[in-house]
Design an enzyme around this catalytic site. Sequence first.
Site, mmCIF file in Angstrom:
data_model
loop_
_atom_site.group_PDB
_atom_site.id
_atom_site.type_symbol
_atom_site.label_atom_id
_atom_site.label_comp_id
_atom_site.label_asym_id
_atom_site.label_seq_id
_atom_site.Cartn_x
_atom_site.Cartn_y
_atom_site.Cartn_z
ATOM 1 N N GLY A 12 0.835 -1.198 0.000
ATOM 2 C CA GLY A 12 0.000 0.000 0.000
ATOM 3 C C GLY A 12 0.864 1.240 0.000
ATOM 4 O O GLY A 12 0.536 2.249 0.632
ATOM 5 N N ARG A 15 0.175 5.574 -2.083
ATOM 6 C CA ARG A 15 -0.664 6.725 -1.748
ATOM 7 C C ARG A 15 -0.890 6.778 -0.237
ATOM 8 O O ARG A 15 -0.606 5.834 0.487
ATOM 9 C CB ARG A 15 -2.000 6.671 -2.479
ATOM 10 C CG ARG A 15 -2.877 5.489 -2.109
ATOM 11 C CD ARG A 15 -4.235 5.618 -2.768
ATOM 12 N NE ARG A 15 -5.113 4.504 -2.437
ATOM 13 C CZ ARG A 15 -6.415 4.487 -2.712
ATOM 14 N NH1 ARG A 15 -6.991 5.523 -3.301
ATOM 15 N NH2 ARG A 15 -7.150 3.436 -2.395
ATOM 16 N N VAL A 60 -1.939 -8.558 -1.753
ATOM 17 C CA VAL A 60 -1.568 -8.993 -0.409
ATOM 18 C C VAL A 60 -2.408 -10.168 0.084
ATOM 19 O O VAL A 60 -2.139 -10.706 1.153
ATOM 20 C CB VAL A 60 -1.648 -7.839 0.616
ATOM 21 C CG1 VAL A 60 -0.659 -6.742 0.263
ATOM 22 C CG2 VAL A 60 -3.065 -7.302 0.739
ATOM 23 N N ASN A 86 1.199 -2.132 5.249
ATOM 24 C CA ASN A 86 0.321 -0.966 5.329
ATOM 25 C C ASN A 86 -0.968 -1.138 4.530
ATOM 26 O O ASN A 86 -1.947 -0.423 4.777
ATOM 27 C CB ASN A 86 1.079 0.271 4.821
ATOM 28 C CG ASN A 86 0.195 1.481 4.673
ATOM 29 O OD1 ASN A 86 -0.299 2.035 5.656
ATOM 30 N ND2 ASN A 86 -0.040 1.894 3.437
ATOM 31 N N SER A 137 -4.460 1.091 13.711
ATOM 32 C CA SER A 137 -5.268 2.308 13.741
ATOM 33 C C SER A 137 -5.696 2.570 15.174
ATOM 34 O O SER A 137 -5.802 1.634 15.989
ATOM 35 C CB SER A 137 -6.510 2.136 12.855
ATOM 36 O OG SER A 137 -7.458 3.143 13.110
ATOM 37 N N TYR A 150 -13.670 -2.888 10.255
ATOM 38 C CA TYR A 150 -12.380 -2.210 10.311
ATOM 39 C C TYR A 150 -11.786 -2.288 11.711
ATOM 40 O O TYR A 150 -10.612 -2.641 11.886
ATOM 41 C CB TYR A 150 -12.550 -0.755 9.886
ATOM 42 C CG TYR A 150 -11.248 -0.022 9.693
ATOM 43 C CD1 TYR A 150 -10.472 -0.239 8.560
ATOM 44 C CD2 TYR A 150 -10.792 0.898 10.627
ATOM 45 C CE1 TYR A 150 -9.277 0.439 8.362
ATOM 46 C CE2 TYR A 150 -9.606 1.586 10.456
ATOM 47 C CZ TYR A 150 -8.845 1.348 9.312
ATOM 48 O OH TYR A 150 -7.650 2.016 9.132
ATOM 49 N N ALA A 152 -12.417 -4.462 14.079
ATOM 50 C CA ALA A 152 -12.085 -5.845 14.429
ATOM 51 C C ALA A 152 -10.785 -6.293 13.772
ATOM 52 O O ALA A 152 -9.936 -6.933 14.406
ATOM 53 C CB ALA A 152 -13.225 -6.776 14.029
ATOM 54 N N LYS A 154 -8.297 -4.403 12.679
ATOM 55 C CA LYS A 154 -7.154 -3.672 13.219
ATOM 56 C C LYS A 154 -6.805 -4.149 14.630
ATOM 57 O O LYS A 154 -5.625 -4.220 15.002
ATOM 58 C CB LYS A 154 -7.434 -2.164 13.202
ATOM 59 C CG LYS A 154 -7.486 -1.563 11.800
ATOM 60 C CD LYS A 154 -6.177 -1.748 11.046
ATOM 61 C CE LYS A 154 -6.169 -1.033 9.715
ATOM 62 N NZ LYS A 154 -4.884 -1.162 8.990
ATOM 63 N N ILE A 183 -5.718 11.373 10.851
ATOM 64 C CA ILE A 183 -4.655 12.031 10.094
ATOM 65 C C ILE A 183 -5.264 12.772 8.908
ATOM 66 O O ILE A 183 -6.222 12.306 8.287
ATOM 67 C CB ILE A 183 -3.630 10.980 9.589
ATOM 68 C CG1 ILE A 183 -3.127 10.112 10.758
ATOM 69 C CG2 ILE A 183 -2.469 11.660 8.883
ATOM 70 C CD1 ILE A 183 -2.431 10.874 11.865
#
Length: 245
Positions: A12, A15, A60, A86, A137, A150, A152, A154, A183
């Site tokens: 990743g 970007r 991935v 990432n 995160s 998301y 779970a 992370k 961010i």
Amino acid sequence: MRLAGRTAVITGGTRGLGRAIAERYLAEGANVVAAARSPYDFKEVLDLHPDRARLESVDVTSADSLGALMASARDCFGSVDVVVANAGVSRDGRVERLSEEHWQEMVGTNLTGTFLTTQAAVPFLKERGGRIINVSSSMATRVAVGAAGYCATKAAIEMFTKVSAIELGPKGILVNGLAPGIIDEGMGRALKNNDKAWEAYRTRFALGRAGRAEEVAAAAVFLADEASSYVNGHVLEVNGGLLWA
């Protein structure tokens, strides 16, 4: 030039935070292989560092694709020293209406992708010791309505990081996590540009602002260089002091 002579592979990496980490690693003297399903607009980075930057395509969720990525990085630059896992996706949806397709996509990319990236990296990192940095995160440890998948995945990445650190430490491989807060990049920028949502979140920042991608990248440099030589199994939060509730 804290990373001179080292080769970093970043999934990743074309970007968002991945690109910011790639650019900072290059500035610190590293060779960088940025890997992603799509190149996006990475040409200017390649043009600035033609001898030390390389772009590779990777899936991935495929062990074969990741194995080929690591081998290509070593063949090009002579070693693999740092791997940043990432690559990730986020799909909104409350539990009762989150589709199985989106759930599986997040599990496959975020969690299984991190697992397969680690497995692919180990044979190469063992050659002279190395680092794995798994990007998590702030939502791994905080409840976010509508982000069950998301959050779970992370959270699982953070425990996977800690177990991997214990198992791989004796092989000379340090494994740590990097957990950004909100961010001003990607999803965070979208939040900031939503006036109503931003007003609700703005008061939660101890520093009064969202973070910058380069601040996350600076933490990624710390986890990759000798300053963190005795840091293993740690998840470094970069959130400026985030009051979630």
